[in-house]
Write an enzyme that holds these catalytic residues in place. Structure first.
Site, PDB file in Angstrom:
ATOM      1  N   ASP A 142      42.554  14.864 -92.684  1.00  0.00           N
ATOM      2  CA  ASP A 142      41.937  15.802 -93.613  1.00  0.00           C
ATOM      3  C   ASP A 142      42.939  16.201 -94.697  1.00  0.00           C
ATOM      4  O   ASP A 142      43.007  17.365 -95.080  1.00  0.00           O
ATOM      5  CB  ASP A 142      41.451  17.035 -92.832  1.00  0.00           C
ATOM      6  CG  ASP A 142      40.529  17.929 -93.656  1.00  0.00           C
ATOM      7  OD1 ASP A 142      39.961  17.447 -94.650  1.00  0.00           O
ATOM      8  OD2 ASP A 142      40.395  19.121 -93.314  1.00  0.00           O
ATOM      9  N   CYS A 182      19.734  11.668 -83.677  1.00  0.00           N
ATOM     10  CA  CYS A 182      19.237  13.003 -84.039  1.00  0.00           C
ATOM     11  C   CYS A 182      17.715  13.084 -83.897  1.00  0.00           C
ATOM     12  O   CYS A 182      17.172  14.162 -83.638  1.00  0.00           O
ATOM     13  CB  CYS A 182      19.627  13.359 -85.470  1.00  0.00           C
ATOM     14  SG  CYS A 182      21.356  13.854 -85.642  1.00  0.00           S
ATOM     15  N   CYS A 203      21.300  27.111 -90.481  1.00  0.00           N
ATOM     16  CA  CYS A 203      22.307  27.405 -91.502  1.00  0.00           C
ATOM     17  C   CYS A 203      22.007  28.752 -92.181  1.00  0.00           C
ATOM     18  O   CYS A 203      20.944  28.920 -92.783  1.00  0.00           O
ATOM     19  CB  CYS A 203      22.347  26.300 -92.551  1.00  0.00           C
ATOM     20  SG  CYS A 203      23.569  26.610 -93.847  1.00  0.00           S
ATOM     21  N   CYS A 252      27.903  26.815 -98.443  1.00  0.00           N
ATOM     22  CA  CYS A 252      28.375  26.736 -97.059  1.00  0.00           C
ATOM     23  C   CYS A 252      29.396  27.841 -96.784  1.00  0.00           C
ATOM     24  O   CYS A 252      30.351  28.035 -97.551  1.00  0.00           O
ATOM     25  CB  CYS A 252      29.007  25.355 -96.822  1.00  0.00           C
ATOM     26  SG  CYS A 252      29.753  25.157 -95.203  1.00  0.00           S
ATOM     27  N   CYS A 282      25.763  25.561 -87.325  1.00  0.00           N
ATOM     28  CA  CYS A 282      25.044  24.292 -87.211  1.00  0.00           C
ATOM     29  C   CYS A 282      25.469  23.519 -85.969  1.00  0.00           C
ATOM     30  O   CYS A 282      24.697  22.726 -85.421  1.00  0.00           O
ATOM     31  CB  CYS A 282      25.225  23.442 -88.470  1.00  0.00           C
ATOM     32  SG  CYS A 282      26.925  22.957 -88.832  1.00  0.00           S
TER      33      CYS A 282
END
Length: 365
Positions: free
Chosen positions: A145, A199, A209, A225, A255
């Site tokens: 990251d 999913c 959310c 977000c 989430c």
């Protein structure tokens, strides 16, 4: 580089070394990510990256590993579980319950322990060194990251999991509670097989959310977000979104907490991710009282430190304003008032806003 090694056998050996280093899974991806470029461009063109200017400045380099690190021909992908060792059964319900305690400060699960960048980077480097000891001189670069790397795309292609509707990678044996890392290699290795999407018709993450940042399957507007707003976003938080943040002061797990696959999330084998004192169960008042010196001391070696003390206070002020809107508490007002003269204009503005919520509470009553 030594000649004559069996590439498939080497991948199996690397996977075994990875397990010894506490990685949950090691995969291999190729470097042709051209199919992902249109989606990345559309996301950037829509402005969904918000203030994360580096996303746009890096452009398509994110999808072109061989441009980022010339000579790269394979990418090793790694994932590492991060649920603390002592996490009890039913932990998603426990975490969701925290959100209903307005006076409690909620820090995202992944950030309660040691900075994952440090943990993964060190172990990925050790893995690269073991490979080099086996095959000879090796061109490589380690990422966690930390650069323009299309992490989720590489993870998906290499079989670490599939992209959930929230855009995170999901694994049948590990849910989504894991970190990702990569080693770019100048050595050709056979790719590991991707897995299928599981999913189905579930939309739990989209529904849960708080700010409706998930616009549709695999379509996230980062500007809405809470993780972006409390971590990446440096300026004032938009007023219309502040009430939706609740008592989340660093990141958001909603989430993931509602995702059925996270009943399979694994506990980390490392103590690094065990929660630090003060980062789980603390009150907003307690954390607002941290001076900058104490903030730096308490967050040494933590991912939280990178947002700085002023942004930390901004986030706490929003959460305290939301608590005051629910119930006027003189102790909360008194704590906020001590920061009315803070040298940072953004902190002052959010403190004023938070105190005004107590008045709004009285009007509503």
């Amino acid at each position: 580089m030594k000649s004559g090694f069996d590439a498939a056998q080497l991948v199996s050996q690397i996977q075994a070394w990875g397990r010894e280093l506490a990685f949950s899974q090691i995969g291999v991806a190729g470097v042709n990510l051209s199919a992902a470029e249109p989606g990345l461009k559309a996301w950037l063109d829509a402005g969904f990256h918000g203030d994360m200017g580096y996303m746009a400045s890096h452009g398509m380099k994110r999808a072109r590993p061989a441009e980022l690190v010339p000579g790269t021909v394979s990418v090793l992908t790694a994932r590492m579980d991060y649920l603390p060792q002592g996490t009890p059964e039913g932990w998603p319900a426990t975490e969701l319950a925290r959100l209903k305690q307005p006076s409690e400060a909620v820090v995202s699960l992944y950030a309660r322990g040691r900075d994952y960048h440090k943990v993964l980077r060190g172990r990925l480097q050790k893995l690269a060194e073991r490979i080099a000891a086996e095959v000879g001189p090796l061109g490589h670069r380690v990422f966690t990251d930390s650069a323009p790397v299309l992490e989720a795309e590489l993870a998906q292609r290499s079989g670490q999991g599939w992209r959930g509707k929230h855009t995170l990678v999901l694994n049948r044996e590990g849910g989504s509670m894991f970190f990702l890392g990569e080693i770019y290699l100048d050595m050709a290795l056979p790719p590991t097989e991707p897995v299928t999407d599981h999913c189905g018709a579930c939309t739990a993450c989209i529904t849960a959310c708080p700010t409706q940042a998930i616009l549709g399957p695999q379509r996230l507007d980062a500007r809405r977000c809470i993780s972006y707003l409390t971590i990446e976003h440096a300026g004032p938080i938009p007023e219309d979104l502040r009430p939706l943040i609740g008592n989340r002061i660093y990141g958001c797990d909603d989430c993931q907490l509602v995702c059925p696959w996270n009943k399979f999330a694994q506990r980390s084998s490392l103590p690094d991710f065990d929660p630090r004192e003060g980062l789980a169960g603390a009150t907003l008042i307690e954390l607002l009282a941290w001076s900058e010196t104490e903030f730096l001391r308490r967050t040494e070696g933590s991912a939280i430190r990178r947002i700085g003390h002023a942004r930390w206070l901004r986030n706490l002020a929003v959460a305290m304003g939301n608590a005051l809107r629910l119930a006027d508490d003189p102790a909360v007002r008194s704590a906020l008032a001590t920061h009315l003269q803070h040298p940072d204009a953004t902190v002052r503005e959010h403190v004023v806003w938070a105190l005004a919520q107590a008045a709004a509470n009285r009007v509503d009553a």
